[in-house]
Write an enzyme that holds these catalytic residues in place. Structure first.
Site, PDB file in Angstrom:
ATOM      1  N   HIS A 160     126.574  27.430  45.145  1.00 41.48           N
ATOM      2  CA  HIS A 160     125.474  28.389  45.606  1.00 41.48           C
ATOM      3  C   HIS A 160     125.987  29.523  46.369  1.00 41.48           C
ATOM      4  CE1 HIS A 160     123.169  25.258  44.056  1.00 41.48           C
ATOM      5  NE2 HIS A 160     122.216  25.834  43.735  1.00 41.48           N
ATOM      6  N   LYS A 216     122.889  30.052  51.211  1.00 40.21           N
ATOM      7  CA  LYS A 216     121.862  28.748  50.931  1.00 40.21           C
ATOM      8  C   LYS A 216     122.151  28.034  52.375  1.00 40.21           C
ATOM      9  CE  LYS A 216     121.225  24.982  47.867  1.00 40.21           C
ATOM     10  NZ  LYS A 216     119.647  25.368  47.681  1.00 40.21           N
TER      11      LYS A 216
END
Length: 260
Positions: free
Chosen positions: A150, A154
């Site tokens: 990600h 995040k």
């Protein structure tokens, strides 16, 4: 056919604005209200200039709305749940990294109204989960590892989706197999009963998940790549349409998709 009127909680965020884009492009939905938690700095600002209803408000008369889609930060979860239940709205929520208290709040809300919570609103992830369940049944002795990647911003690690996929494996095996999140502290071979989960962070990667099923002399990889936040927004709006008419209760995306 009347359009489904949707309130969007967390409208000032990137996911909120992606959801609004999908609603406005969908011939069967309309944007009923834009909502933010009561301490959000965007309160009172006009986010869009095409209609006066599109304003950030903490909570108001939402009688023109039938359902709410919420992707708030963890700090806004309670406000989103209260807003939905106080206004008798079905609730679609996609926030991950919830603590035990917040998970209990979602369960209590589902007694009053239909609530759909998903770690990942992607329809592709839902189908991948079904494929993974089949693969685990047929390749029961193979090792299973999960890799997720990600963007650098995040907050929760591992991702809610990676944990969800691990739980799919557990359910298929009917065992509470432990997740191994860090092998650096033990010098030993891989165990037979563990699921390794590796998290990577960098750049602007929206979300990638691969489940590796490894046997002797061969490997099966099940991969999903989200190319845009609109992927999750589309899934959330689709879920909102499917949730309407359901009785109060707690639903998963897999519960309401066709061909379950």
């Amino acid at each position: 056919m009347n359009k489904l009127s949707i309130a969007v909680f967390g409208a000032a965020g990137r996911m909120g604005q992606a959801i609004i884009d999908i609603i406005k492009d969908d011939a069967n939905t309309q944007l009923g209200a834009v909502i933010e938690r009561d301490d959000h700095p965007a309160l009172g600002q006009t986010l869009f200039d095409d209609t006066s209803v599109l304003r950030c408000v903490a909570e108001s008369d939402l009688s023109n709305c039938e359902t709410m889609i919420a992707f708030p930060t963890a700090e806004g979860v309670t406000s989103a749940i209260d807003c939905a239940t106080n206004n008798n709205l079905a609730l679609v929520m996609g926030t991950t990294g919830l603590n035990d208290e917040q998970q209990e709040q979602i369960k209590l809300a589902s007694v009053k109204t239909p609530v759909l919570w998903a770690a990942n609103m992607s329809l592709g992830i839902c189908v991948l989960s079904r494929l993974l369940e089949q693969a685990v049944h047929q390749l029961a002795q193979w090792d299973i590892e999960i890799l997720e990647f990600h963007h650098r911003g995040k907050l929760d690690t591992p991702s809610g989706t990676a944990l969800h996929l691990g739980k799919v494996v557990r359910a298929a095996k009917q065992q509470e197999i432990p997740f191994n999140l860090d092998r650096s502290k033990k010098r030993q071979p891989r165990g037979n009963d563990e699921i390794g989960i590796v998290a990577m962070r960098g750049g602007d990667i929206v979300g990638e998940h691969t489940v590796y099923l490894t046997g002797t002399g061969e490997r099966l990889e099940l991969t999903h790549r989200a190319l845009s936040r609109h992927t999750f927004a589309y899934g959330a709006v689709h879920a909102a349409k499917l949730l309407i008419g359901k009785p109060a209760g707690l639903y998963l995306l897999d519960d309401i998709l066709p061909n379950h």
